[in-house]
Design a protein around this motif. Structure first.
Motif, PDB file in Angstrom:
ATOM      1  N   ASN A   1     -23.180  28.857 -25.982  1.00 55.90           N
ATOM      2  CA  ASN A   1     -23.163  29.799 -27.108  1.00 55.90           C
ATOM      3  C   ASN A   1     -24.042  29.341 -28.267  1.00 55.90           C
ATOM      4  OD1 ASN A   1     -21.684  27.688 -28.134  1.00 55.90           O
ATOM      5  ND2 ASN A   1     -19.765  28.834 -28.338  1.00 55.90           N
ATOM      6  N   GLY A   2     -24.810  28.250 -28.095  1.00 56.02           N
ATOM      7  CA  GLY A   2     -25.713  27.793 -29.134  1.00 56.02           C
ATOM      8  C   GLY A   2     -25.061  27.059 -30.272  1.00 56.02           C
ATOM      9  N   LEU A   3     -23.767  26.693 -30.157  1.00 53.87           N
ATOM     10  CA  LEU A   3     -23.060  25.970 -31.200  1.00 53.87           C
ATOM     11  C   LEU A   3     -22.953  24.503 -30.818  1.00 53.87           C
ATOM     12  CD1 LEU A   3     -20.169  28.491 -31.948  1.00 53.87           C
ATOM     13  CD2 LEU A   3     -22.341  28.246 -33.139  1.00 53.87           C
ATOM     14  N   TYR A   4     -23.220  23.621 -31.797  1.00 54.90           N
ATOM     15  CA  TYR A   4     -23.245  22.193 -31.522  1.00 54.90           C
ATOM     16  C   TYR A   4     -22.540  21.439 -32.636  1.00 54.90           C
ATOM     17  CZ  TYR A   4     -26.780  23.527 -28.134  1.00 54.90           C
ATOM     18  OH  TYR A   4     -27.436  24.127 -27.087  1.00 54.90           O
ATOM     19  N   ARG A   5     -22.086  20.227 -32.309  1.00 53.39           N
ATOM     20  CA  ARG A   5     -21.437  19.351 -33.296  1.00 53.39           C
ATOM     21  C   ARG A   5     -22.039  17.961 -33.177  1.00 53.39           C
ATOM     22  NH1 ARG A   5     -15.045  19.053 -34.219  1.00 53.39           N
ATOM     23  NH2 ARG A   5     -15.685  20.779 -35.583  1.00 53.39           N
ATOM     24  N   THR A   6     -22.401  17.375 -34.318  1.00 50.91           N
ATOM     25  CA  THR A   6     -22.838  15.981 -34.366  1.00 50.91           C
ATOM     26  C   THR A   6     -21.862  15.216 -35.244  1.00 50.91           C
ATOM     27  OG1 THR A   6     -25.177  16.525 -34.048  1.00 50.91           O
ATOM     28  CG2 THR A   6     -24.679  14.400 -35.054  1.00 50.91           C
ATOM     29  N   ILE A   7     -21.400  14.066 -34.751  1.00 51.99           N
ATOM     30  CA  ILE A   7     -20.458  13.224 -35.483  1.00 51.99           C
ATOM     31  C   ILE A   7     -21.161  11.926 -35.870  1.00 51.99           C
ATOM     32  CG2 ILE A   7     -18.274  11.964 -35.388  1.00 51.99           C
ATOM     33  CD1 ILE A   7     -17.298  14.032 -33.363  1.00 51.99           C
ATOM     34  N   PHE A   8     -21.152  11.629 -37.161  1.00 51.31           N
ATOM     35  CA  PHE A   8     -21.707  10.390 -37.682  1.00 51.31           C
ATOM     36  C   PHE A   8     -20.536   9.484 -38.080  1.00 51.31           C
ATOM     37  CE2 PHE A   8     -24.721  13.776 -38.536  1.00 51.31           C
ATOM     38  CZ  PHE A   8     -25.932  13.245 -38.130  1.00 51.31           C
ATOM     39  N   GLN A   9     -20.413   8.351 -37.406  1.00 52.02           N
ATOM     40  CA  GLN A   9     -19.364   7.372 -37.736  1.00 52.02           C
ATOM     41  C   GLN A   9     -19.907   5.973 -37.434  1.00 52.02           C
ATOM     42  OE1 GLN A   9     -15.514   7.978 -35.795  1.00 52.02           O
ATOM     43  NE2 GLN A   9     -14.484   7.403 -37.693  1.00 52.02           N
ATOM     44  N   PRO A  10     -20.888   5.548 -38.227  1.00 51.40           N
ATOM     45  CA  PRO A  10     -21.621   4.323 -37.900  1.00 51.40           C
ATOM     46  C   PRO A  10     -20.813   3.052 -38.132  1.00 51.40           C
ATOM     47  CG  PRO A  10     -22.312   5.167 -40.023  1.00 51.40           C
ATOM     48  CD  PRO A  10     -21.398   6.200 -39.442  1.00 51.40           C
ATOM     49  N   ASN A  11     -21.221   1.993 -37.446  1.00 49.82           N
ATOM     50  CA  ASN A  11     -20.637   0.677 -37.678  1.00 49.82           C
ATOM     51  C   ASN A  11     -21.379  -0.015 -38.827  1.00 49.82           C
ATOM     52  OD1 ASN A  11     -23.079  -0.211 -36.610  1.00 49.82           O
ATOM     53  ND2 ASN A  11     -22.211  -0.737 -34.619  1.00 49.82           N
ATOM     54  N   GLU A  12     -21.066  -1.277 -39.033  1.00 48.16           N
ATOM     55  CA  GLU A  12     -21.639  -1.994 -40.173  1.00 48.16           C
ATOM     56  C   GLU A  12     -23.159  -2.105 -40.088  1.00 48.16           C
ATOM     57  OE1 GLU A  12     -20.684  -6.074 -42.697  1.00 48.16           O
ATOM     58  OE2 GLU A  12     -20.056  -5.911 -40.613  1.00 48.16           O
ATOM     59  N   THR A  13     -23.693  -2.184 -38.867  1.00 48.57           N
ATOM     60  CA  THR A  13     -25.139  -2.325 -38.696  1.00 48.57           C
ATOM     61  C   THR A  13     -25.883  -1.089 -39.187  1.00 48.57           C
ATOM     62  OG1 THR A  13     -24.824  -3.777 -36.790  1.00 48.57           O
ATOM     63  CG2 THR A  13     -26.984  -2.718 -37.017  1.00 48.57           C
ATOM     64  N   TYR A  14     -25.328   0.086 -38.899  1.00 48.13           N
ATOM     65  CA  TYR A  14     -26.022   1.335 -39.209  1.00 48.13           C
ATOM     66  C   TYR A  14     -25.421   2.094 -40.403  1.00 48.13           C
ATOM     67  CZ  TYR A  14     -28.039   0.433 -34.652  1.00 48.13           C
ATOM     68  OH  TYR A  14     -28.678  -0.156 -33.594  1.00 48.13           O
ATOM     69  N   GLY A  15     -24.268   1.679 -40.870  1.00 44.56           N
ATOM     70  CA  GLY A  15     -23.639   2.353 -41.999  1.00 44.56           C
ATOM     71  C   GLY A  15     -24.206   1.884 -43.328  1.00 44.56           C
ATOM     72  N   LYS A  16     -23.957   2.666 -44.360  1.00 42.06           N
ATOM     73  CA  LYS A  16     -24.383   2.308 -45.714  1.00 42.06           C
ATOM     74  C   LYS A  16     -23.235   2.610 -46.660  1.00 42.06           C
ATOM     75  CE  LYS A  16     -27.861   3.225 -49.298  1.00 42.06           C
ATOM     76  NZ  LYS A  16     -29.068   4.023 -49.690  1.00 42.06           N
ATOM     77  N   ASP A  17     -22.552   1.579 -47.127  1.00 40.64           N
ATOM     78  CA  ASP A  17     -21.465   1.754 -48.082  1.00 40.64           C
ATOM     79  C   ASP A  17     -21.216   0.450 -48.831  1.00 40.64           C
ATOM     80  OD1 ASP A  17     -20.052   0.271 -46.062  1.00 40.64           O
ATOM     81  OD2 ASP A  17     -19.408   2.142 -45.155  1.00 40.64           O
ATOM     82  N   ALA A  18     -20.681   0.563 -50.020  1.00 38.98           N
ATOM     83  CA  ALA A  18     -20.407  -0.589 -50.871  1.00 38.98           C
ATOM     84  C   ALA A  18     -19.516  -0.143 -52.016  1.00 38.98           C
ATOM     85  CB  ALA A  18     -21.709  -1.184 -51.421  1.00 38.98           C
ATOM     86  N   TYR A  19     -18.900  -1.124 -52.696  1.00 39.53           N
ATOM     87  CA  TYR A  19     -18.160  -0.772 -53.907  1.00 39.53           C
ATOM     88  C   TYR A  19     -18.568  -1.701 -55.047  1.00 39.53           C
ATOM     89  CZ  TYR A  19     -14.744  -4.620 -53.142  1.00 39.53           C
ATOM     90  OH  TYR A  19     -14.140  -5.838 -52.975  1.00 39.53           O
ATOM     91  N   VAL A  20     -18.283  -1.253 -56.266  1.00 40.46           N
ATOM     92  CA  VAL A  20     -18.589  -2.042 -57.459  1.00 40.46           C
ATOM     93  C   VAL A  20     -17.350  -2.077 -58.340  1.00 40.46           C
ATOM     94  CG1 VAL A  20     -21.023  -1.377 -57.341  1.00 40.46           C
ATOM     95  CG2 VAL A  20     -19.474  -0.068 -58.799  1.00 40.46           C
ATOM     96  N   TRP A  21     -17.296  -3.073 -59.230  1.00 43.25           N
ATOM     97  CA  TRP A  21     -16.133  -3.251 -60.117  1.00 43.25           C
ATOM     98  C   TRP A  21     -16.603  -3.656 -61.500  1.00 43.25           C
ATOM     99  CZ3 TRP A  21     -12.812  -8.153 -60.712  1.00 43.25           C
ATOM    100  CH2 TRP A  21     -11.663  -7.868 -61.486  1.00 43.25           C
ATOM    101  N   ALA A  22     -16.043  -2.988 -62.498  1.00 39.47           N
ATOM    102  CA  ALA A  22     -16.411  -3.287 -63.882  1.00 39.47           C
ATOM    103  C   ALA A  22     -16.022  -4.703 -64.284  1.00 39.47           C
ATOM    104  CB  ALA A  22     -15.768  -2.277 -64.823  1.00 39.47           C
ATOM    105  N   GLY A  23     -15.045  -5.300 -63.567  1.00 38.55           N
ATOM    106  CA  GLY A  23     -14.601  -6.651 -63.884  1.00 38.55           C
ATOM    107  C   GLY A  23     -15.557  -7.729 -63.414  1.00 38.55           C
ATOM    108  N   ALA A  24     -16.500  -7.366 -62.554  1.00 41.44           N
ATOM    109  CA  ALA A  24     -17.559  -8.282 -62.099  1.00 41.44           C
ATOM    110  C   ALA A  24     -18.830  -7.457 -62.045  1.00 41.44           C
ATOM    111  CB  ALA A  24     -17.215  -8.893 -60.748  1.00 41.44           C
ATOM    112  N   SER A  25     -19.359  -7.159 -63.205  1.00 39.77           N
ATOM    113  CA  SER A  25     -20.331  -6.088 -63.359  1.00 39.77           C
ATOM    114  C   SER A  25     -21.681  -6.349 -62.714  1.00 39.77           C
ATOM    115  CB  SER A  25     -20.532  -5.764 -64.846  1.00 39.77           C
ATOM    116  OG  SER A  25     -21.007  -6.914 -65.537  1.00 39.77           O
TER     117      SER A  25
END
Length: 219
Positions: A1-25
């Motif tokens: 029917n021409g409908l598709y789904r792509t799921i992105f759930q990368p591991n640490e090698t391919y993912g991009k995420d981080a956090y920051v804290w005002a207490g250690a600026s």
């Protein structure tokens, strides 16, 4: 029917995420957790971005219909809400700190958090439209910044979210994109003979060994 789904759930090698804290600026935090909240009155911000190159390359051929972002909390006793916002410019996974973090715009999603481990699913129209823009190029893909709503303070008012560094793959941040292949009109010829113009939204294969490439000879 021409409908598709792509799921992105990368591991640490391919993912991009981080956090920051005002207490250690000036410190960058890139580990198996993302954090939001206050400790004790100094705030955490988490950043997340998916590499959508595979769909960007297909953007002239597809129409994005829907999308959703799922984040998983690690439990704890904090009951609050987590909002997602759009950074105004890009950031580096191993370089973003509280001092250099990008400013951000209006909220495009909000989910309540209970005290147990749970999945937060963001699927409102503002978020879906943003994903469409990331793919078709109308928006720069700077990912999202995740922020805890409210101003309760103290050590117990920090919430952990699993990052791409989490060893259990099902708990990592997940982006789902549903899309449809656009119909295309194509002129083609076989053995130098024009076969006309047809419209289809699937792959076509000639099952005959000669130039008789008619509709009935395609599968």
């Amino acid at each position: 029917n021409g409908l598709y789904r792509t799921i992105f759930q990368p591991n640490e090698t391919y993912g991009k995420d981080a956090y920051v804290w005002a207490g250690a600026s000036t410190t960058n935090y890139d580990d198996s957790y993302l954090k939001i909240g206050f400790e004790p009155t100094l705030e955490y911000f988490s950043f997340l971005e998916f590499n959508l190159t595979s769909l960007v390359q297909l953007s002239p051929l597809i129409t994005v219909l829907d999308s959703s972002l799922t984040l998983v909390t690690d439990g704890g006793d904090l009951t609050t809400s987590a909002g997602i916002y759009i950074p105004d410019y890009g950031w580096e996974e191993t370089g973003v700190t509280y001092n250099n973090m990008p400013s951000y715009g209006s909220e495009i999603g909000l989910q309540a958090i209970s005290g147990s481990e749970q999945s937060l699913v963001y699927n409102l129209a503002n978020f879906v439209n943003r994903v469409k823009g990331w793919i078709n190029g109308s928006y720069s893909n700077n990912g999202v910044v995740i922020i805890r709503e409210g101003t309760q303070f103290g050590d117990s008012h920090v919430k952990n979210l699993y990052s791409s560094g989490e060893s259990v793959s099902s708990k990592r941040p997940k982006l789902i994109v549903d899309y449809q292949i656009k119909s295309a009109r194509v002129n083609f010829s076989v053995n130098g003979f024009s076969q006309g113009v047809y419209a289809w939204n699937c792959r076509a294969y000639d099952i005959y060994g000669d130039s008789n490439f008619a509709i009935s000879n395609r599968t």
